[in-house]
Design a protein around this motif. Structure first.
Motif, PDB file in Angstrom:
ATOM      1  N   GLY B 117       0.804  -1.222   0.000  1.00 19.19           N
ATOM      2  CA  GLY B 117       0.000   0.000   0.000  1.00 19.19           C
ATOM      3  C   GLY B 117       0.836   1.270   0.000  1.00 19.19           C
ATOM      4  N   GLN B 118       2.068   1.160   0.550  1.00 22.51           N
ATOM      5  CA  GLN B 118       2.942   2.332   0.603  1.00 22.51           C
ATOM      6  C   GLN B 118       3.338   2.780  -0.810  1.00 22.51           C
ATOM      7  N   TRP B 119       3.630   1.805  -1.691  1.00 19.02           N
ATOM      8  CA  TRP B 119       3.937   2.139  -3.093  1.00 19.02           C
ATOM      9  C   TRP B 119       2.719   2.794  -3.737  1.00 19.02           C
ATOM     10  N   LYS B 120       1.562   2.164  -3.502  1.00 18.97           N
ATOM     11  CA  LYS B 120       0.333   2.663  -4.117  1.00 18.97           C
ATOM     12  C   LYS B 120       0.035   4.072  -3.661  1.00 18.97           C
ATOM     13  N   ALA B 121       0.164   4.302  -2.339  1.00 19.46           N
ATOM     14  CA  ALA B 121      -0.151   5.612  -1.792  1.00 19.46           C
ATOM     15  C   ALA B 121       0.764   6.675  -2.387  1.00 19.46           C
ATOM     16  N   ALA B 122       2.073   6.341  -2.506  1.00 23.35           N
ATOM     17  CA  ALA B 122       3.013   7.303  -3.052  1.00 23.35           C
ATOM     18  C   ALA B 122       2.721   7.571  -4.523  1.00 23.35           C
ATOM     19  N   GLU B 123       2.330   6.515  -5.224  1.00 23.59           N
ATOM     20  CA  GLU B 123       1.993   6.652  -6.638  1.00 23.59           C
ATOM     21  C   GLU B 123       0.777   7.562  -6.790  1.00 23.59           C
ATOM     22  N   ALA B 124      -0.200   7.339  -5.899  1.00 19.37           N
ATOM     23  CA  ALA B 124      -1.413   8.153  -5.952  1.00 19.37           C
ATOM     24  C   ALA B 124      -1.110   9.621  -5.715  1.00 19.37           C
ATOM     25  N   LEU B 125      -0.040   9.878  -4.919  1.00 17.21           N
ATOM     26  CA  LEU B 125       0.332  11.259  -4.646  1.00 17.21           C
ATOM     27  C   LEU B 125       1.147  11.840  -5.785  1.00 17.21           C
ATOM     28  N   GLY B 126       1.479  11.013  -6.791  1.00 15.90           N
ATOM     29  CA  GLY B 126       2.226  11.484  -7.942  1.00 15.90           C
ATOM     30  C   GLY B 126       3.725  11.509  -7.739  1.00 15.90           C
ATOM     31  N   LEU B 127       4.229  10.789  -6.716  1.00 18.63           N
ATOM     32  CA  LEU B 127       5.678  10.743  -6.521  1.00 18.63           C
ATOM     33  C   LEU B 127       6.302   9.831  -7.570  1.00 18.63           C
ATOM     34  N   SER B 128       7.508  10.198  -8.005  1.00 18.84           N
ATOM     35  CA  SER B 128       8.194   9.348  -8.979  1.00 18.84           C
ATOM     36  C   SER B 128       8.647   8.075  -8.286  1.00 18.84           C
ATOM     37  N   PRO B 129       8.810   6.958  -9.062  1.00 16.80           N
ATOM     38  CA  PRO B 129       9.252   5.704  -8.448  1.00 16.80           C
ATOM     39  C   PRO B 129      10.563   5.873  -7.679  1.00 16.80           C
ATOM     40  N   ALA B 130      11.526   6.628  -8.248  1.00 20.56           N
ATOM     41  CA  ALA B 130      12.823   6.789  -7.594  1.00 20.56           C
ATOM     42  C   ALA B 130      12.647   7.502  -6.257  1.00 20.56           C
ATOM     43  N   ARG B 131      11.844   8.565  -6.279  1.00 17.57           N
ATOM     44  CA  ARG B 131      11.616   9.334  -5.067  1.00 17.57           C
ATOM     45  C   ARG B 131      10.872   8.486  -4.026  1.00 17.57           C
ATOM     46  N   THR B 132       9.890   7.727  -4.512  1.00 12.31           N
ATOM     47  CA  THR B 132       9.153   6.834  -3.607  1.00 12.31           C
ATOM     48  C   THR B 132      10.110   5.880  -2.919  1.00 12.31           C
ATOM     49  N   LEU B 133      11.020   5.309  -3.736  1.00 11.14           N
ATOM     50  CA  LEU B 133      11.962   4.339  -3.180  1.00 11.14           C
ATOM     51  C   LEU B 133      12.833   4.980  -2.102  1.00 11.14           C
ATOM     52  N   ILE B 134      13.420   6.124  -2.457  1.00  9.17           N
ATOM     53  CA  ILE B 134      14.414   6.718  -1.556  1.00  9.17           C
ATOM     54  C   ILE B 134      13.770   7.356  -0.336  1.00  9.17           C
ATOM     55  N   ARG B 135      12.648   8.051  -0.556  1.00  8.42           N
ATOM     56  CA  ARG B 135      12.061   8.818   0.555  1.00  8.42           C
ATOM     57  C   ARG B 135      11.046   8.009   1.360  1.00  8.42           C
ATOM     58  N   ILE B 136      10.355   7.092   0.696  1.00  7.66           N
ATOM     59  CA  ILE B 136       9.241   6.414   1.381  1.00  7.66           C
ATOM     60  C   ILE B 136       9.606   4.978   1.763  1.00  7.66           C
ATOM     61  N   ILE B 137      10.098   4.217   0.772  1.00  8.40           N
ATOM     62  CA  ILE B 137      10.234   2.774   1.010  1.00  8.40           C
ATOM     63  C   ILE B 137      11.500   2.438   1.810  1.00  8.40           C
ATOM     64  N   LEU B 138      12.657   2.878   1.312  1.00  8.88           N
ATOM     65  CA  LEU B 138      13.906   2.478   1.970  1.00  8.88           C
ATOM     66  C   LEU B 138      13.946   2.812   3.470  1.00  8.88           C
ATOM     67  N   PRO B 139      13.513   4.018   3.859  1.00  6.55           N
ATOM     68  CA  PRO B 139      13.539   4.279   5.308  1.00  6.55           C
ATOM     69  C   PRO B 139      12.704   3.282   6.105  1.00  6.55           C
ATOM     70  N   GLN B 140      11.635   2.793   5.501  1.00  4.62           N
ATOM     71  CA  GLN B 140      10.780   1.855   6.232  1.00  4.62           C
ATOM     72  C   GLN B 140      11.361   0.449   6.295  1.00  4.62           C
ATOM     73  N   THR B 141      12.360   0.167   5.424  1.00  2.00           N
ATOM     74  CA  THR B 141      12.964  -1.164   5.476  1.00  2.00           C
ATOM     75  C   THR B 141      13.956  -1.262   6.631  1.00  2.00           C
ATOM     76  N   ILE B 142      14.367  -0.105   7.143  1.00  2.97           N
ATOM     77  CA  ILE B 142      15.470  -0.116   8.119  1.00  2.97           C
ATOM     78  C   ILE B 142      15.164  -0.955   9.369  1.00  2.97           C
ATOM     79  N   PRO B 143      13.975  -0.810   9.984  1.00  2.84           N
ATOM     80  CA  PRO B 143      13.760  -1.609  11.199  1.00  2.84           C
ATOM     81  C   PRO B 143      13.922  -3.105  10.968  1.00  2.84           C
ATOM     82  N   ALA B 144      13.449  -3.610   9.823  1.00  2.00           N
ATOM     83  CA  ALA B 144      13.553  -5.051   9.572  1.00  2.00           C
ATOM     84  C   ALA B 144      14.966  -5.434   9.148  1.00  2.00           C
TER      85      ALA B 144
END
Lengths: 266, 221, 229
Positions: B117-144
């Motif tokens: 859903g995080q990818w979808k939400a970022a896409e819905a906001l019009g963020l580019s895939p690269a920006r989504t990855l760096i700003r949204i997804i990667l930081p969330q992978t850190i705890p795991a």
């Protein structure tokens, strides 16, 4: 060696005298006194975390109490009477006494790698020294009495929760215990499976088994129990005839608890 | 035979130099294999089936053969394809090669821990895939990903000892060089072991803090 | 592929493979019971045996395996104990392997539901009986996958023996490489052989898991109902 505290009901099957137990900063039992006559059924109710389950685990020394005494069938748990008074019991002696007290758990805790039959005969053979033939014969009788004849070769995962709990009851009974402890035996069951387990327990009570039952099933408590004990913050707040305690609780804390329970069931 | 730790008074500069090389090597491998691992993790999710198969095969090979063999392979192989490098960079390349695949698994699991859903939400906001990855997804992978990441980092630290085989003057090899001339292998190896234990402990302290931090982060979610 | 070279160095490589297999088998045969014993000792939580076991495990997991091999090969002679390269390698690899293996086994033991201990204790069963009859049989299926992963790591780690003068697969491949200046051939062959060894262990894992699953598969499949938790 500390002398035991004076008993008030020396003829009781189970007597708990001034029992204390803490886990780190948490006080689970804060001076509990309780006497259960042979053949009596005691229902213990109270909010989760009130110390009811700890009481059961202290009675059979799964969790030895910090202070206070537990007497079961005239025997002081954790101690052995010697020529010159009491001495602390060894692990082996505690195990032998623990075997006289059956326990049934919320999550059944059947041994998943054993069949139903193996679950029941393991301890009678290992602890009581029964022959295999005797243990199997007893197990079959018990299975029939809990309505599970023919399930000997089933594995626990093949049974419903209600069936598993009845096997667990049979497993405890196979040790020929003097007392049975039930720790929320129906709390993990789907609602439609609760009755079959309660029926088994009711049968057991009718046969004269001494039982301590931690439960949230108020109708069972009212119908089957001789005494209802309300537990809060590691203490017995109120005890009496179940119908009295349920209908006319004298303590405000009991009233509040029963109201919460009522609201949840409605 | 009595032990004589006074020998350490003479050989400590060599051990210190070795320690610095070990730290340097560990840091260099981490610096190369971390982005390498992220790349592997992302490519493992690539749409091209061929690419994924090639990557999976490479990963299986690099993680299935002894690291030492891989080290020799790079050490002997690079000059043949015209790349002449000193031992240290060769060791960094070899170790980064297989560590990238180990890290790839770590980061892959980390990426999978982020809800789709995080990818979808970022896409819905019009963020580019690269920006989504760096700003949204990667930081969330850190705890795991952090706890296994640090535990792999300690593996890298211990693994740098292999570089001794291709004459990188790291700690183990420095220890060997001084004990073969002083005939005091026990005392010198004990000193080296103590240094490894200290370096490892530093990483373990980091891991404890990291795990606590990660637990708090995922609890807050 | 240079067949003349292959014919010349093939036998050495074959001997190296045998040495690697020997090292792997012996190391695993020593490390497995020691690792299991350490895991059980630590489970007892009896301080005077559990604490030394914990110290052993945690020291050897902090050190590079190569350093431990150097201890057994170079440092022991200082105490009059001169081991052959092969013996020194087996000693070092087993000591390190057992430390890691005990952690894998302990993880499996700890993953068994605590309620199983409580129920078994309530029945009056003794601790050794509980461990042997109740806990270990349930832990084994949980231990197999990490055990095999560890075994594969240990097989790969036998390559370190080449650095204390053992002519194992890696050692022979590197020797052939440095003599012939044939950079890839021998190393690729060695790599393929290591992959075969890991593959064999993976097959063992499948076999073991299948066997464990079969041992507890219900005999009548008609009565199967959903597992209750």
């Amino acid at each position: 060696m500390k002398m035991p505290a004076p008993r008030t009901s020396p003829q009781a099957m189970v007597e708990v005298v001034n029992l204390h137990k803490t886990y780190g900063p948490l006080t689970a039992l804060d001076g509990v006194d309780l006497a259960v006559e042979a053949g009596q059924v005691i229902a213990i109710v109270g909010a989760s975390g009130s110390g009811k389950s700890t009481l059961l685990r202290c009675i059979n020394f799964l969790d030895p109490p910090d202070s206070g005494d537990v007497w079961v069938d005239g025997h002081r748990m954790g101690f052995i009477e010697g020529g010159s008074g009491m001495r602390r019991a060894s692990d082996r002696e505690i195990r032998r006494h623990r075997a006289d007290i059956g326990m049934v758990f919320q999550h059944f805790n059947l041994f998943p790698h054993f069949t139903v039959l193996q679950n029941i005969i393991e301890a009678p053979m290992a602890v009581r020294g029964f022959s295999r033939a005797d243990a199997v014969a007893t197990a079959r009788e018990l299975l029939a009495s809990v309505g599970l004849a023919g399930k000997e070769e089933a594995f626990p995962t093949e049974l419903s929760g209600g069936q598993q709990q009845r096997v667990a009851i049979a497993r405890a009974l196979a040790m020929k215990p003097r007392v049975m402890l039930f720790d929320e035996p129906t709390s993990a069951l789907d609602p439609e499976l609760v009755d079959e387990v309660l029926r088994t327990m009711r049968n057991l009570a009718e046969k004269g088994m001494t039982m301590l039952v931690v439960t949230h099933e108020m109708s069972f408590a009212e119908d089957v129990a001789d005494t209802l004990v309300y537990f809060d913050k590691g203490k017995i707040v109120e005890a009496g005839k179940p119908s009295d305690v349920l209908r006319n609780p004298s303590q405000p804390r009991t009233q509040a608890f029963l109201q919460r329970l009522l609201r949840r069931t409605l | 035979m009595t032990l004589d730790f006074s020998i350490l008074g003479t050989v400590w500069p060599a051990l210190l130099r070795g320690t610095l090389v070990t730290v340097e090597l560990t840091a260099a491998v981490l610096a190369v294999a971390t982005p390498g691992g992220i790349l592997v993790a992302l490519l493992r999710g690539a749409p091209s089936r061929t690419l994924r198969t090639i990557l999976a095969t490479l990963s299986w090979i690099c993680r299935g053969v002894p690291p030492l063999l891989l080290l020799f392979f790079v050490f002997f192989g690079l000059p043949v394809i015209g790349i002449k490098l000193p031992p240290l960079p060769s060791a960094v390349i070899a170790m980064s090669l297989y560590m990238s695949f180990y890290f790839g698994e770590v980061f892959r699991a980390g990426l999978n821990s982020v809800p789709a859903g995080q990818w979808k939400a970022a896409e819905a906001l019009g963020l580019s895939p690269a920006r989504t990855l760096i700003r949204i997804i990667l930081p969330q992978t850190i705890p795991a990903a952090l706890p296994p990441y640090i535990s792999h980092a300690t593996e890298i630290l211990k693994g740098t000892a292999l570089a001794a085989a291709v004459s990188v003057p790291e700690l183990t090899s420095a220890a060997k060089q001084v004990f073969v001339v002083t005939f005091r292998p026990f005392e010198i190896l004990i000193a080296a072991a103590a240094i490894y234990a200290i370096l490892d402990s530093l990483l373990l302290v980091l891991q404890i803090y990291g795990e606590r931090w990660a637990a708090r982060r995922s609890a807050a979610r | 592929m240079n067949f003349a070279l292959l014919a010349e160095y093939g036998p050495a490589l074959g001997q190296g493979l045998l040495n690697t297999i020997f090292l792997s088998v012996v190391t695993l045969a020593i490390a497995t019971p020691i690792g299991a014993a350490i895991a059980l000792i630590r489970e007892t939580r009896i301080p005077w045996i559990a604490i030394p076991a914990a110290i052993y495990v945690n020291i050897f997991r902090l050190l590079p395996a190569l350093l431990v091999l150097f201890f057994s090969f170079y440092a022991l002679p200082q105490f009059g104990l001169r081991l052959s390269p092969m013996t020194a390698a087996v000693l070092g690899l087993s000591i390190v392997g057992a430390a890691y293996m005990s952690e894998d086994i302990r993880g499996g033991l700890a993953a068994v539901d605590q309620g199983q201990y409580r129920a078994a204790k309530a029945l009056g069963l003794s601790y050794p009986h509980i461990i042997r009859r109740i806990i270990i049989p349930q832990a084994i299926p949980l231990i197999i996958p990490p055990y095999v992963t560890r075994a594969i790591i240990m097989v790969k780690a036998t390559s370190l023996a080449s650095l204390v003068a053992v002519g194992d697969l890696t050692g022979e491949a590197v020797r052939a490489t440095s003599i012939t200046y044939e950079p890839f051939m021998f190393l690729i062959m060695a790599g393929a052989l290591y992959l075969l060894l890991s593959g064999a262990l993976a097959l063992f894992q499948m076999w073991a898991e299948e066997r464990v699953a079969r041992a507890r598969r219900p005999r009548t499949s008609l009565t199967v109902k959903a597992a209750q938790v």
